[in-house]
Design a protein around this motif. Structure first.
Motif, PDB file in Angstrom:
ATOM      1  N   PRO A  57      -5.835 -12.155  -9.078  1.00  0.00           N
ATOM      2  CA  PRO A  57      -5.203 -13.408  -8.679  1.00  0.00           C
ATOM      3  C   PRO A  57      -4.831 -14.244  -9.888  1.00  0.00           C
ATOM      4  O   PRO A  57      -5.532 -14.256 -10.897  1.00  0.00           O
ATOM      5  CB  PRO A  57      -6.287 -14.095  -7.832  1.00  0.00           C
ATOM      6  N   VAL A  58      -3.699 -14.924  -9.786  1.00  0.00           N
ATOM      7  CA  VAL A  58      -3.248 -15.761 -10.895  1.00  0.00           C
ATOM      8  C   VAL A  58      -4.210 -16.926 -11.094  1.00  0.00           C
ATOM      9  O   VAL A  58      -4.563 -17.281 -12.205  1.00  0.00           O
ATOM     10  CB  VAL A  58      -1.819 -16.264 -10.628  1.00  0.00           C
ATOM     11  N   LEU A  59      -4.654 -17.524  -9.999  1.00  0.00           N
ATOM     12  CA  LEU A  59      -5.630 -18.598 -10.049  1.00  0.00           C
ATOM     13  C   LEU A  59      -6.987 -18.083  -9.596  1.00  0.00           C
ATOM     14  O   LEU A  59      -7.081 -17.200  -8.748  1.00  0.00           O
ATOM     15  CB  LEU A  59      -5.209 -19.751  -9.142  1.00  0.00           C
ATOM     16  N   ASP A  60      -8.048 -18.655 -10.158  1.00  0.00           N
ATOM     17  CA  ASP A  60      -9.393 -18.317  -9.693  1.00  0.00           C
ATOM     18  C   ASP A  60      -9.748 -19.098  -8.442  1.00  0.00           C
ATOM     19  O   ASP A  60     -10.480 -18.609  -7.576  1.00  0.00           O
ATOM     20  CB  ASP A  60     -10.432 -18.622 -10.787  1.00  0.00           C
ATOM     21  N   ALA A  61      -9.252 -20.354  -8.353  1.00  0.00           N
ATOM     22  CA  ALA A  61      -9.640 -21.209  -7.227  1.00  0.00           C
ATOM     23  C   ALA A  61      -8.605 -22.304  -7.013  1.00  0.00           C
ATOM     24  O   ALA A  61      -7.865 -22.680  -7.931  1.00  0.00           O
ATOM     25  CB  ALA A  61     -11.015 -21.838  -7.481  1.00  0.00           C
ATOM     26  N   VAL A  62      -8.578 -22.810  -5.782  1.00  0.00           N
ATOM     27  CA  VAL A  62      -7.750 -23.968  -5.436  1.00  0.00           C
ATOM     28  C   VAL A  62      -8.609 -24.941  -4.650  1.00  0.00           C
ATOM     29  O   VAL A  62      -9.322 -24.546  -3.724  1.00  0.00           O
ATOM     30  CB  VAL A  62      -6.517 -23.567  -4.594  1.00  0.00           C
ATOM     31  N   LEU A  63      -8.557 -26.216  -5.036  1.00  0.00           N
ATOM     32  CA  LEU A  63      -9.236 -27.271  -4.301  1.00  0.00           C
ATOM     33  C   LEU A  63      -8.206 -28.029  -3.481  1.00  0.00           C
ATOM     34  O   LEU A  63      -7.136 -28.386  -3.993  1.00  0.00           O
ATOM     35  CB  LEU A  63      -9.949 -28.233  -5.254  1.00  0.00           C
ATOM     36  N   PHE A  64      -8.523 -28.251  -2.211  1.00  0.00           N
ATOM     37  CA  PHE A  64      -7.613 -28.954  -1.306  1.00  0.00           C
ATOM     38  C   PHE A  64      -8.229 -30.265  -0.818  1.00  0.00           C
ATOM     39  O   PHE A  64      -9.386 -30.289  -0.388  1.00  0.00           O
ATOM     40  CB  PHE A  64      -7.310 -28.102  -0.064  1.00  0.00           C
ATOM     41  N   ASP A  65      -7.430 -31.314  -0.866  1.00  0.00           N
ATOM     42  CA  ASP A  65      -7.749 -32.530  -0.120  1.00  0.00           C
ATOM     43  C   ASP A  65      -7.635 -32.189   1.362  1.00  0.00           C
ATOM     44  O   ASP A  65      -7.034 -31.176   1.735  1.00  0.00           O
ATOM     45  CB  ASP A  65      -6.758 -33.621  -0.519  1.00  0.00           C
ATOM     46  N   LEU A  66      -8.188 -33.048   2.223  1.00  0.00           N
ATOM     47  CA  LEU A  66      -8.151 -32.774   3.663  1.00  0.00           C
ATOM     48  C   LEU A  66      -7.123 -33.646   4.380  1.00  0.00           C
ATOM     49  O   LEU A  66      -6.075 -33.167   4.813  1.00  0.00           O
ATOM     50  CB  LEU A  66      -9.544 -32.980   4.257  1.00  0.00           C
ATOM     51  N   ASP A  67      -7.410 -34.942   4.505  1.00  0.00           N
ATOM     52  CA  ASP A  67      -6.547 -35.840   5.276  1.00  0.00           C
ATOM     53  C   ASP A  67      -5.195 -36.019   4.608  1.00  0.00           C
ATOM     54  O   ASP A  67      -5.111 -36.454   3.452  1.00  0.00           O
ATOM     55  CB  ASP A  67      -7.219 -37.210   5.430  1.00  0.00           C
TER      56      ASP A  67
END
Length: 224
Positions: free
Chosen positions: A8-18
């Motif tokens: 994978p190009v990125l190891d991780a993605v963090l997402f906001d919710l609302d």
């Protein structure tokens, strides 16, 4: 024959919710109106308070002019109404589940990074049946103490095992998300389908701005 496994190009993605994964307008606005009325600071019916979706709850009370000595009562009123009613009035943004599924299939780890209290965040993910996509839930309240977004993002990274920040992205719809991601050295992606007032991204200057979930996935695949 050799089997080639893609990295994978990125190891991780963090997402906001609302405003990023869900449209929570009806539930959050209704809960704020209830809280303001409870502490004697009602909001006119025609007042637009959608800008309160995203920032920390006490920050919004201060901005609205609620005296600090009333904040505890206002928080209690907001959360009581929101847990009972507001959480379940949200809707998923069309297309975001496909983004989550694609990232998971490609080996990218996913964290939530939300100002919501942990229990409410988990309840929301479970309600929409997407909790299994998330490796980590970093939330806005720990031991009763509100957290700023940079601290929430840092907590998510710690729970993920402290990956290389250059291989992690933060995705959100408000300046707090962008500022929190940048403070931790992450790629920052702003989504325009949320609740940022006009000009907010011009000031926050995310690395990327996207208008659709399809564009979001394409940008995330290009990073690293």
């Amino acid at each position: 024959p050799w089997t080639v496994r893609s990295t994978p190009v990125l190891d991780a993605v963090l997402f906001d919710l609302d405003g990023t994964l869900t449209d929570p307008e009806e539930g959050i606005v209704g809960s704020y109106r209830h809280a303001f009325a409870t502490v004697g600071h009602p909001v006119p019916d025609d007042a637009d308070i959608r800008w309160m979706i995203g920032p920390a709850i006490r920050e919004n009370f201060t901005a609205h002019g609620v005296p600090e000595h009333l904040h505890d009562d206002a928080v209690l009123a907001f959360r009581s109404r929101h847990v009972e009613v507001g959480l379940f009035q949200a809707t998923l943004i069309v297309g975001v589940v496909a983004v989550l599924d694609a990232l998971v299939a490609e080996g990218v780890r996913i964290s939530l990074a939300t100002a919501k209290p942990h229990a409410q965040a988990v309840t929301t993910l479970e309600h929409f049946e997407i909790a299994d996509r998330f490796d980590v839930v970093a939330a806005g309240v720990a031991d009763g103490i509100p957290r700023q977004k940079d601290v929430i993002v840092a907590d998510g990274l710690t729970q993920l095992g402290n990956p290389d920040p250059s291989r992690v992205a933060m995705v959100g719809d408000r300046r707090h998300d962008i500022d929190g991601g940048r403070a931790n050295g992450l790629h920052t992606v702003g989504v325009t389908w949320g609740f940022a007032p006009a000009g907010e991204f011009d000031a926050a200057r995310p690395d990327h701005v996207v208008d659709t979930p399809d564009q979001l996935l394409a940008v995330l695949r290009s990073l690293g």
